[in-house]
Design an enzyme around this catalytic site. Sequence first.
Site, PDB file in Angstrom:
ATOM      1  N   ASN A  36      -3.826   2.423 -13.986  1.00 29.07           N
ATOM      2  CA  ASN A  36      -2.930   1.458 -13.341  1.00 29.07           C
ATOM      3  C   ASN A  36      -1.532   2.049 -13.258  1.00 29.07           C
ATOM      4  OD1 ASN A  36      -2.071  -1.127 -12.338  1.00 29.07           O
ATOM      5  ND2 ASN A  36      -1.214  -1.578 -14.366  1.00 29.07           N
TER       6      ASN A  36
ATOM      7  N   ILE B   1      -6.109  -9.718 -12.893  1.00 31.84           N
ATOM      8  CA  ILE B   1      -6.534  -9.291 -14.226  1.00 31.84           C
ATOM      9  C   ILE B   1      -8.007  -8.920 -14.145  1.00 31.84           C
ATOM     10  CG2 ILE B   1      -7.011 -10.131 -16.577  1.00 31.84           C
ATOM     11  CD1 ILE B   1      -4.466 -11.880 -16.270  1.00 31.84           C
TER      12      ILE B   1
ATOM     13  N   ARG C   1     -13.613 -14.386 -12.904  1.00 30.23           N
ATOM     14  CA  ARG C   1     -13.122 -13.010 -12.785  1.00 30.23           C
ATOM     15  C   ARG C   1     -14.280 -12.029 -12.969  1.00 30.23           C
ATOM     16  NH1 ARG C   1      -7.511 -13.015 -12.987  1.00 30.23           N
ATOM     17  NH2 ARG C   1      -6.611 -14.841 -13.949  1.00 30.23           N
TER      18      ARG C   1
ATOM     19  N   HIS D  40       2.396   0.816 -13.121  1.00 30.95           N
ATOM     20  CA  HIS D  40       3.159  -0.402 -13.436  1.00 30.95           C
ATOM     21  C   HIS D  40       4.657  -0.105 -13.310  1.00 30.95           C
ATOM     22  CE1 HIS D  40       3.815  -4.337 -15.199  1.00 30.95           C
ATOM     23  NE2 HIS D  40       4.757  -3.784 -15.949  1.00 30.95           N
TER      24      HIS D  40
ATOM     25  N   GLU E 103       6.991   6.108  -8.652  1.00 30.45           N
ATOM     26  CA  GLU E 103       5.561   5.808  -8.862  1.00 30.45           C
ATOM     27  C   GLU E 103       4.713   6.817  -8.073  1.00 30.45           C
ATOM     28  OE1 GLU E 103       5.548   0.961  -9.568  1.00 30.45           O
ATOM     29  OE2 GLU E 103       4.803   1.732  -7.693  1.00 30.45           O
TER      30      GLU E 103
ATOM     31  N   GLY F  57       0.770  -1.238   0.000  1.00 29.68           N
ATOM     32  CA  GLY F  57       0.000   0.000   0.000  1.00 29.68           C
ATOM     33  C   GLY F  57       0.801   1.287   0.000  1.00 29.68           C
ATOM     34  N   SER F  58       2.066   1.229  -0.467  1.00 30.11           N
ATOM     35  CA  SER F  58       2.849   2.476  -0.466  1.00 30.11           C
ATOM     36  C   SER F  58       2.242   3.499  -1.438  1.00 30.11           C
ATOM     37  CB  SER F  58       4.318   2.218  -0.801  1.00 30.11           C
ATOM     38  OG  SER F  58       4.488   1.914  -2.166  1.00 30.11           O
ATOM     39  N   ASN F  59       1.693   3.010  -2.546  1.00 29.62           N
ATOM     40  CA  ASN F  59       1.063   3.960  -3.484  1.00 29.62           C
ATOM     41  C   ASN F  59      -0.205   4.553  -2.893  1.00 29.62           C
ATOM     42  OD1 ASN F  59       2.344   4.297  -6.287  1.00 29.62           O
ATOM     43  ND2 ASN F  59       2.614   2.118  -5.853  1.00 29.62           N
TER      44      ASN F  59
ATOM     45  N   GLU G 157      -8.354  -3.949 -22.072  1.00 29.40           N
ATOM     46  CA  GLU G 157      -8.503  -5.391 -21.883  1.00 29.40           C
ATOM     47  C   GLU G 157      -7.154  -6.120 -21.950  1.00 29.40           C
ATOM     48  OE1 GLU G 157     -11.534  -7.074 -24.337  1.00 29.40           O
ATOM     49  OE2 GLU G 157     -11.079  -9.104 -23.656  1.00 29.40           O
TER      50      GLU G 157
HETATM   51  C1  GAR Z   1       3.822  -1.236  -7.239  1.00 28.64           C
HETATM   52  O1  GAR Z   1       5.195  -1.183  -7.440  1.00 28.64           O
HETATM   53  C2  GAR Z   1       3.086  -1.368  -8.568  1.00 28.64           C
HETATM   54  O2  GAR Z   1       3.774  -0.796  -9.628  1.00 28.64           O
HETATM   55  C3  GAR Z   1       3.020  -2.860  -8.722  1.00 28.64           C
HETATM   56  O3  GAR Z   1       2.746  -3.338  -7.431  1.00 28.64           O
HETATM   57  C4  GAR Z   1       3.422  -2.518  -6.492  1.00 28.64           C
HETATM   58  C5  GAR Z   1       2.503  -2.240  -5.328  1.00 28.64           C
HETATM   59  O4  GAR Z   1       3.196  -1.581  -4.314  1.00 28.64           O
HETATM   60  N1  GAR Z   1       1.989  -3.204  -9.649  1.00 28.64           N
HETATM   61  C6  GAR Z   1       2.139  -4.123 -10.584  1.00 28.64           C
HETATM   62  O5  GAR Z   1       3.136  -4.790 -10.721  1.00 28.64           O
HETATM   63  C7  GAR Z   1       0.920  -4.298 -11.484  1.00 28.64           C
HETATM   64  N2  GAR Z   1       1.266  -5.048 -12.644  1.00 28.64           N
HETATM   65  P1  GAR Z   1       2.396  -0.867  -3.124  1.00 28.64           P
HETATM   66  O6  GAR Z   1       1.431  -1.891  -2.580  1.00 28.64           O
HETATM   67  O7  GAR Z   1       3.472  -0.530  -2.136  1.00 28.64           O
HETATM   68  O8  GAR Z   1       1.713   0.339  -3.685  1.00 28.64           O
END
Ligand code: GAR
Length: 222
Positions: free
Chosen positions: A136, A121, A94, A138, A203, A42-44, A171
Amino acid sequence: MLNDINTIFRMCENNNLISPHNLEIPTFVPRLRLGVLASGKGSNLKALIRLTKSELEADIKCLIVNNAQAGAIDIAKKNNIDCSILNHNNYKSREELDEDIINIFLKYNIEIIVMAGWMRIVTPVLINKFKNRIINIHPSLLPSFKGANAVSKTLEHKVKITGCTAHIVEEEIDSGEILIQAALRVNENDNEQSLLKRIQLIEHQILYKGIAIAGSRLRINY
Ligand code: GAR
């Protein structure tokens, strides 16, 4: 020559190249209503909460996680954000999981969905309901290294410059319109952990900007 160099330096924030670099964050009245999907620590989410108190006129109305261990849950609790846990193992398909996600986000009148480390997905059921409104983040410079394990693939390929991308969700996995990217150098002694840590710092710098871009388009089309 000196002017060129100064321009390049101005484009670099903390030595990281961000593009677009001169983005003006628009005002959002009323404030944007965000729903977040997360699977990880959850840092983002944490960075986004902080930035919605300063840079971005938006509120995170609810969080959905797909596993009960996600660190994002505690972050939401501490910040009084409603959180739903939808364990994907409890769904036959899904599409059924996406239906429940839609119902929750509709209940909160969510305008933009932010995948902040969402590792499932999603299907056209969700994508079409929130067309151009799912973003998203990435951990690579897309279109390189789509899908899972982007950072380990980056190291395996001995890539020298990498970064992160905020994009619209379509998609095909990690293939929607790129909204904003940030780049950084891969150091010779980087391992997956050290590189991911630096990527996540950038990010946090671009995700809210990607939301602002998508949000401003949405409000124009009101
Ligand atoms: C992030 O680095 C994000 O880019 C990646 O998961 C991490 C979540 O970190 N997402 C993917 O790889 C999606 N394909 P967080 O939980 O600390 O935010």
